[in-house]
Design a protein around this motif. Structure first.
Motif: not given
Length: 455
Positions: A68-84
């Motif tokens: 969950l922490y790294w999910l937040d980090h990825i979306l803070s870089i670009d909210k349009d990243y698709v994360v599974i």
């Protein structure tokens, strides 16, 4: 093979190897890494479409907090990243929390290859769709910026223009249909865009359609759209201009050029506020502000039976009639200097200015092409100018198109103005109101000139 780049992050070498061996058969590029701490470098070096992210990295961890922490980090870089997110520990509450935080999906390990492929395939399609939407948003924003720059303001201070602007500011905030009348080159598109810019729809699309340049056989497909298979080249569904202008303004230029059958089709759309695509049975509601324009005498055309009266009633809730440039008096020099500054900047000519003789020529020219002709003349003059001033030779005006052919370019500006005032008074047989209107002046301004020149 799907053209997409996958990034898989898991601390288990066996998981990474099996995922890579399977997925590289179906996706163009598969990148793997063992630690999410490498994310920043990997994302900066690669155009990643889908990220498959493990939720636990420390030994014995099973609560998914790291994921969950790294999910937040990825979306803070670009909210349009698709994360599974993926984990070996099934937990419905954790899955719900992950989705709420922005994850696209959640899968369990060990996975079934078919399910993994289906999930990643859908995710890559979502990513491509998001990229297209963002591209269209940027394109729209860019186009609106360009339009704003091109039609930033209506330039002029003549009495006729002030009256038009007064009407425009009243009408713009409404959804009233507006018909703009005027000769070619008087600025009908500029006024149409100004109506849009001052309206509540200003942040939506401004769709300009030149009906005069639209072949009759393409009228329905261009304005109302078509369904796949509607005709030979209809290989996919396509929306028309009305749908593309949804929520915004549609400007139908040269409406006087429409044939009677096309007028009937347009009238039906305007009455019902719905369109039906070619080859499709269902009606689609539309929400657009309508502005139309023409240089043709629509009332005369109604009398002759070449324009439908009911369509005219529908499009002219408010009429704006734009005057010829020759009747806008001092606006000629205001516009000329406006264009002069713009083209001086465009062609890196420094701060050019009009000479007195050039101004006199501009004021006495008949301007058959109106504002558009003045714009072209000014641009050409800027290109041709050798010094800091625009001289008469730079303007290259036709001697046959001057209001008083006997007037020569070497007459002083004040004498030129006196001749123009006298000419207007003579033309209107001493009627000050009409003469002032012809010169683009107020009655008071004309009286001051009459006194000044002792006329």
């Amino acid at each position: 093979m799907i053209d997409a780049t996958l990034l898989i992050i898991d601390d288990d070498d066996d998981i990474l190897l099996s995922a890579r061996l399977f997925l590289k058969q179906h996706f163009s590029q598969v990148i793997t890494c063992k630690s999410p701490r490498e994310l920043n470098v990997l994302l900066s070096r690669n155009e990643v479409d889908v990220i498959l992210l493990d939720m636990n990295y420390q030994k014995g961890a099973s609560d998914g907090r790291e994921g969950l922490y790294w999910l937040d980090h990825i979306l803070s870089i670009d909210k349009d990243y698709v994360v599974i997110l993926m984990t070996a520990y099934g937990n419905v509450e954790l899955a719900v929390q992950a989705i709420k935080k922005g994850a696209t999906d959640f899968i369990l390990k060990p996975w079934e290859n078919e399910k993994l492929f289906a999930t990643l395939s859908s995710a890559s399609k979502l990513r491509q769709s998001n990229k297209k939407v963002r591209k269209l948003e940027k394109l729209h924003s860019s186009l609106q910026t360009d339009v704003n720059r091109a039609f930033s303001n209506i330039v002029g201070s003549s009495e006729s223009l002030r009256q038009l602007q007064h009407t425009l500011t009243k009408v713009a905030p409404t959804d009233a249909n507006v018909l703009i009348l005027g000769e070619n080159g008087t600025g009908k598109q500029v006024f149409a865009y100004e109506l849009h810019r001052l309206s509540p729809r200003r942040n939506q699309v401004f769709m300009h359609v030149d009906l005069g340049a639209l072949p009759e056989q393409l009228f329905e497909s261009e304005l109302f759209g078509y369904a796949k298979g509607a005709f030979t080249d209809a290989k996919e569904d396509r929306p028309g201009r009305f749908e593309m202008a949804e929520g915004g303004t549609i400007f139908l230029d040269e409406i006087g050029n429409l044939s009677l059958p096309l007028q009937a089709k347009l009238l039906t759309v305007l009455q019902n506020r719905t369109i039906t695509r070619l080859g499709e049975g269902r009606e689609r509601k539309i929400n657009v502000r309508l502005i139309t324009a023409t240089n043709m005498p629509l009332n005369d055309m109604v009398t002759k039976g070449t324009f439908r009266q009911d369509l005219l009633f529908r499009i002219n809730t408010v009429e704006l009639e734009l005057p010829r440039l020759a009747k806008r008096g001092d606006d000629i020099l205001l516009l000329a200097n406006h264009f002069l500054q713009a083209f001086s900047n465009k062609y890196h000519k420094g701060m050019l200015k009009l000479s007195d003789k050039a101004e006199a020529l501009l004021l006495n020219y008949s301007w058959p092409g109106n504002v558009r002709e003045l714009q072209h003349v000014t641009e050409r003059a800027v290109i041709m100018a050798d010094g800091p001033e625009i001289c008469p030779a730079d303007l290259q005006l036709s001697p046959q198109k001057f209001g008083t052919p006997a007037i020569q370019a070497d007459i002083p500006l004040e004498e030129m103005e006196k001749l123009m005032v006298q000419k207007a008074i003579d033309k209107h047989k001493g009627n000050i109101s009409r003469a002032a209107n012809d010169l683009g002046l107020t009655r008071a301004a004309l009286y001051r000139r009459i006194e000044k020149f002792d006329l």
